[in-house]
Design a protein around this motif. Structure first.
Motif, PDB file in Angstrom:
ATOM      1  N   ALA A   1       0.827  -1.209   0.000  1.00 28.39           N
ATOM      2  CA  ALA A   1       0.000   0.000   0.000  1.00 28.39           C
ATOM      3  C   ALA A   1       0.864   1.263   0.000  1.00 28.39           C
ATOM      4  N   GLU A   2       0.368   2.285  -0.680  1.00 28.79           N
ATOM      5  CA  GLU A   2       0.951   3.632  -0.688  1.00 28.79           C
ATOM      6  C   GLU A   2      -0.199   4.624  -0.529  1.00 28.79           C
ATOM      7  N   PRO A   3      -0.673   4.828   0.688  1.00 25.02           N
ATOM      8  CA  PRO A   3      -1.854   5.672   0.890  1.00 25.02           C
ATOM      9  C   PRO A   3      -1.695   7.083   0.327  1.00 25.02           C
ATOM     10  N   GLU A   4      -0.481   7.607   0.380  1.00 30.17           N
ATOM     11  CA  GLU A   4      -0.267   8.974  -0.112  1.00 30.17           C
ATOM     12  C   GLU A   4      -0.496   9.093  -1.610  1.00 30.17           C
ATOM     13  N   LYS A   5      -0.483   7.975  -2.329  1.00 31.32           N
ATOM     14  CA  LYS A   5      -0.739   7.976  -3.766  1.00 31.32           C
ATOM     15  C   LYS A   5      -2.064   7.304  -4.104  1.00 31.32           C
ATOM     16  N   GLY A   6      -2.885   7.053  -3.098  1.00 38.12           N
ATOM     17  CA  GLY A   6      -4.185   6.438  -3.323  1.00 38.12           C
ATOM     18  C   GLY A   6      -4.124   4.949  -3.570  1.00 38.12           C
ATOM     19  N   ARG A   7      -2.967   4.338  -3.347  1.00 41.63           N
ATOM     20  CA  ARG A   7      -2.819   2.904  -3.558  1.00 41.63           C
ATOM     21  C   ARG A   7      -3.126   2.176  -2.256  1.00 41.63           C
ATOM     22  N   LEU A   8      -4.399   1.913  -2.079  1.00 47.09           N
ATOM     23  CA  LEU A   8      -4.903   1.325  -0.841  1.00 47.09           C
ATOM     24  C   LEU A   8      -5.135  -0.169  -1.024  1.00 47.09           C
ATOM     25  N   PRO A   9      -5.076  -0.936   0.049  1.00 45.37           N
ATOM     26  CA  PRO A   9      -5.430  -2.355  -0.064  1.00 45.37           C
ATOM     27  C   PRO A   9      -6.856  -2.511  -0.585  1.00 45.37           C
ATOM     28  N   ASP A  10      -7.044  -3.454  -1.460  1.00 41.31           N
ATOM     29  CA  ASP A  10      -8.358  -3.684  -2.056  1.00 41.31           C
ATOM     30  C   ASP A  10      -8.516  -5.187  -2.244  1.00 41.31           C
ATOM     31  N   ALA A  11      -9.329  -5.798  -1.410  1.00 35.23           N
ATOM     32  CA  ALA A  11      -9.462  -7.255  -1.427  1.00 35.23           C
ATOM     33  C   ALA A  11     -10.003  -7.762  -2.757  1.00 35.23           C
ATOM     34  N   HIS A  12     -10.858  -6.961  -3.394  1.00 35.91           N
ATOM     35  CA  HIS A  12     -11.422  -7.388  -4.668  1.00 35.91           C
ATOM     36  C   HIS A  12     -10.336  -7.402  -5.743  1.00 35.91           C
ATOM     37  N   VAL A  13      -9.610  -6.306  -5.884  1.00 34.28           N
ATOM     38  CA  VAL A  13      -8.542  -6.247  -6.877  1.00 34.28           C
ATOM     39  C   VAL A  13      -7.448  -7.263  -6.555  1.00 34.28           C
ATOM     40  N   ALA A  14      -7.153  -7.429  -5.269  1.00 34.19           N
ATOM     41  CA  ALA A  14      -6.107  -8.372  -4.868  1.00 34.19           C
ATOM     42  C   ALA A  14      -6.419  -9.796  -5.306  1.00 34.19           C
TER      43      ALA A  14
END
Length: 231
Positions: A202-215
């Motif tokens: 994850a990189e929250p500062e760039k909007g890259r959040l954990p996403d169980a669906h995409v994962a």
């Protein structure tokens, strides 16, 4: 080498993204280690990046040599090439150009939000890093897909703001036209560069959040490898 299970089912060469200007660590070790956890040896190709002079075919030749050496080190095992963003372009380049360049062919391609086209939907920075001001048609990969292209696993988000989803769509359409087997997942939302889409990357500062669906792309890919690629 980032991950080596005791008795690997095959090998995955991972090509990180970064616009051909740098190599993303989030798309390197974590991905190779994830493949190792499902029984595939994970290797990382740290290919040459742009430093002012167009790269041309240099990264492609480096990947071809890496595949040759991998086959020597792991005789008899299937070898897939996995790439993200510009690394996806590199992996797909080997998939479409291996024959004409006299390079070995991978058994499979795994492409995450790949740069594909040099046309309307191009990621201009990646194409310029390769072609400079020259003719970019060689790097518009959807135009070079044929029966020689390995079977492919593709995924991307529909809302990718950096590499438009049309890139993977164009490649999927070309695979279908050439009757090359493929699996393609488009997730409705998510920024560019999600990698595994897990907390680890994850990189929250760039909007890259954990996403169980995409994962879920990774488990789908592992199943695909088991069903279609393992020998």
């Amino acid at each position: 080498m980032a991950g080596l299970p005791p008795r690997p089912r095959g090998v995955v060469i991972v090509c990180p993204g970064g616009g051909y200007e740098w190599l993303s660590p989030r798309e390197a070790e974590p991905v190779a280690q994830a493949f190792a956890r499902v029984g595939w040896a994970g290797l990382i190709l740290r290919y040459t990046c742009f430093e002012g002079t167009p790269l041309g075919k240099l990264p492609l030749m480096q990947l071809g040599e890496a595949l040759r050496l991998t086959r020597e080190a792991f005789p008899g095992l299937p070898v897939a090439v996995c790439g993200f963003s510009a690394g996806g372009h590199l992996a797909a380049s080997l998939g479409v150009h291996w024959q004409e360049e006299g390079l070995p062919a991978p058994n499979a391609l795994i492409l995450g939000y790949p740069v594909i086209t040099a046309g309307e939907y191009a990621h201009r920075g990646s194409i310029r890093a390769l072609a400079g001001d020259g003719d970019p048609s060689y790097y518009s990969l959807e135009k070079h897909v044929g029966a020689h292209t390995p079977r492919t696993f593709l995924w991307q988000t529909a809302s990718d703001e950096a590499v438009p989803v049309q890139n993977s769509l164009l490649f999927a359409e070309a695979l279908a036209a050439a009757k090359v087997p493929f699996e393609y997942h488009v997730y409705p939302a998510g920024v560019h560069g999600l990698s595994l889409a897990t907390p680890e990357v994850a990189e929250p500062e760039k909007g890259r959040l954990p996403d169980a669906h995409v994962a879920g792309w990774f488990d789908q890919c592992a199943q695909w490898l088991k069903q279609f690629i393992e020998e």
